[in-house]
Scaffold this motif. Structure first.
Motif, PDB file in Angstrom:
ATOM      1  N   UNK A  17       0.814  -1.217   0.000  1.00  0.00           N
ATOM      2  CA  UNK A  17       0.000   0.000   0.000  1.00  0.00           C
ATOM      3  C   UNK A  17       0.846   1.265   0.000  1.00  0.00           C
ATOM      4  N   UNK A  18       2.004   1.172  -0.616  1.00  0.00           N
ATOM      5  CA  UNK A  18       2.871   2.355  -0.665  1.00  0.00           C
ATOM      6  C   UNK A  18       2.267   3.386  -1.602  1.00  0.00           C
ATOM      7  N   UNK A  19       2.656   4.625  -1.405  1.00  0.00           N
ATOM      8  CA  UNK A  19       2.140   5.685  -2.259  1.00  0.00           C
ATOM      9  C   UNK A  19       3.289   6.330  -3.018  1.00  0.00           C
ATOM     10  N   UNK A  20       2.945   6.803  -4.197  1.00  0.00           N
ATOM     11  CA  UNK A  20       3.916   7.488  -5.042  1.00  0.00           C
ATOM     12  C   UNK A  20       4.251   8.830  -4.409  1.00  0.00           C
ATOM     13  N   UNK A  21       5.525   9.163  -4.323  1.00  0.00           N
ATOM     14  CA  UNK A  21       5.948  10.421  -3.711  1.00  0.00           C
ATOM     15  C   UNK A  21       6.702  11.244  -4.739  1.00  0.00           C
ATOM     16  N   UNK A  22       6.261  12.481  -4.920  1.00  0.00           N
ATOM     17  CA  UNK A  22       6.806  13.354  -5.953  1.00  0.00           C
ATOM     18  C   UNK A  22       7.824  14.327  -5.392  1.00  0.00           C
ATOM     19  N   UNK A  23       8.793  14.675  -6.245  1.00  0.00           N
ATOM     20  CA  UNK A  23       9.688  15.773  -5.931  1.00  0.00           C
ATOM     21  C   UNK A  23       9.014  17.089  -6.259  1.00  0.00           C
ATOM     22  N   UNK A  24       9.736  18.166  -6.046  1.00  0.00           N
ATOM     23  CA  UNK A  24       9.160  19.498  -6.256  1.00  0.00           C
ATOM     24  C   UNK A  24       9.222  19.944  -7.717  1.00  0.00           C
ATOM     25  N   UNK A  25       9.963  19.234  -8.524  1.00  0.00           N
ATOM     26  CA  UNK A  25       9.927  19.507  -9.953  1.00  0.00           C
ATOM     27  C   UNK A  25      11.053  20.386 -10.453  1.00  0.00           C
ATOM     28  N   UNK A  26      11.301  20.267 -11.740  1.00  0.00           N
ATOM     29  CA  UNK A  26      12.296  21.083 -12.448  1.00  0.00           C
ATOM     30  C   UNK A  26      11.561  21.836 -13.538  1.00  0.00           C
ATOM     31  N   UNK A  27      11.815  23.142 -13.600  1.00  0.00           N
ATOM     32  CA  UNK A  27      11.198  23.951 -14.655  1.00  0.00           C
ATOM     33  C   UNK A  27      12.171  24.033 -15.821  1.00  0.00           C
ATOM     34  N   UNK A  28      11.767  23.485 -16.934  1.00  0.00           N
ATOM     35  CA  UNK A  28      12.599  23.499 -18.141  1.00  0.00           C
ATOM     36  C   UNK A  28      12.044  24.526 -19.125  1.00  0.00           C
ATOM     37  N   UNK A  29      12.902  25.424 -19.562  1.00  0.00           N
ATOM     38  CA  UNK A  29      12.527  26.394 -20.599  1.00  0.00           C
ATOM     39  C   UNK A  29      13.402  26.126 -21.807  1.00  0.00           C
ATOM     40  N   UNK A  30      12.770  25.916 -22.945  1.00  0.00           N
ATOM     41  CA  UNK A  30      13.501  25.703 -24.175  1.00  0.00           C
ATOM     42  C   UNK A  30      13.265  26.910 -25.074  1.00  0.00           C
ATOM     43  N   UNK A  31      14.328  27.652 -25.342  1.00  0.00           N
ATOM     44  CA  UNK A  31      14.223  28.885 -26.127  1.00  0.00           C
ATOM     45  C   UNK A  31      14.270  28.556 -27.621  1.00  0.00           C
ATOM     46  N   UNK A  32      13.323  29.112 -28.378  1.00  0.00           N
ATOM     47  CA  UNK A  32      13.313  28.820 -29.818  1.00  0.00           C
ATOM     48  C   UNK A  32      14.497  29.478 -30.544  1.00  0.00           C
TER      49      UNK A  32
END
Lengths: 112, 114
Positions: free
Chosen positions: A97-112
């Motif tokens: 019954x474990x639960x998925x645990x998320x990190x805080x995330x990475x913001x990726x910006x790809x410049x055209x």
């Protein structure tokens, strides 16, 4: 506390370049997953790597897992402006019954 | 196959009110999980339902509750809303037979508490 910690917190690259994002975690896992989220929308499942796997590919995505270092990396090759999003790693610990645990995330910006 | 759907997509409430959010999982998925996402705390697990039973629960106060129906659709309820409950609420379903906890997310419900 967050199980997965992504690094860097933000990344800005030029279109066509490769983007590498890292995730470290603290406890043992069954699998590790990467998700993408476009601004304020739901998460999209990208790739899952099991604890007995070391590398996995899906299109322009390559994920590695090093369980001895408790770390994973997500590589996006030949990035596109459409790859601009937040990327999260999520760990699934052992236990029925474990639960998925998320990190805080990475913001990726790809410049055209 | 249709994806996970959540209704409503946007909601504005005032402090002290209660709110009910709805989630329909992908057809055939029996497990539904709920998450709260805020800029400060990130994605926080609320609870998981499987076959109408709560299987797992995160560290949220009792004002947050949920349920699952026999068709696997799920609702979550927040009573006595507080300003801090403003968030994106995400629902996710897990496929039968898939890797444990491989989740497919809906678009979310953006709740604003004034």
């Amino acid at each position: 506390s967050q199980q997965g910690e992504e690094d860097p917190q933000a990344l800005s690259i030029q279109e066509g370049e490769n983007a590498t994002m890292n995730c470290s975690y603290k406890t043992s896992i069954n699998n590790l997953q990467w998700y993408r989220q476009n601004s304020g929308r739901g998460l999209v499942h990208l790739i899952l790597i099991r604890s007995n796997e070391r590398e996995k590919h899906s299109g322009r995505l390559r994920v590695t897992l090093d369980t001895s270092k408790k770390s994973s990396s997500l590589l996006i090759t030949a990035s596109r402006a459409a790859d601009t999003a937040s990327y999260f790693c999520a760990t699934d610990p052992p236990g029925a019954n474990s639960k998925l645990t998320f990190g805080k995330g990475i913001t990726l910006s790809v410049r055209p | 196959k249709a994806g996970v759907t959540q209704t409503p997509r946007y909601l504005i409430k005032t402090r002290g009110q209660q709110v009910t959010l709805s989630c329909s999982p992908i057809s055939g998925h029996r497990s539904v999980s709920w998450y709260q996402q805020t800029p400060g705390q990130g994605l926080q697990f609320l609870f998981e339902y499987f076959s109408e039973t709560q299987r797992n629960k995160g560290n949220f106060p009792g004002r947050f509750s949920g349920r699952q129906f026999s068709n696997s659709r799920s609702e979550m309820n927040v009573s006595t809303l507080e300003l801090g409950d403003s968030a994106l609420y995400l629902c996710a379903s897990t496929p039968r037979g898939g890797a444990k906890n491989e989740q497919f997310f809906g678009p979310g419900t953006r709740l604003t508490v004034l």
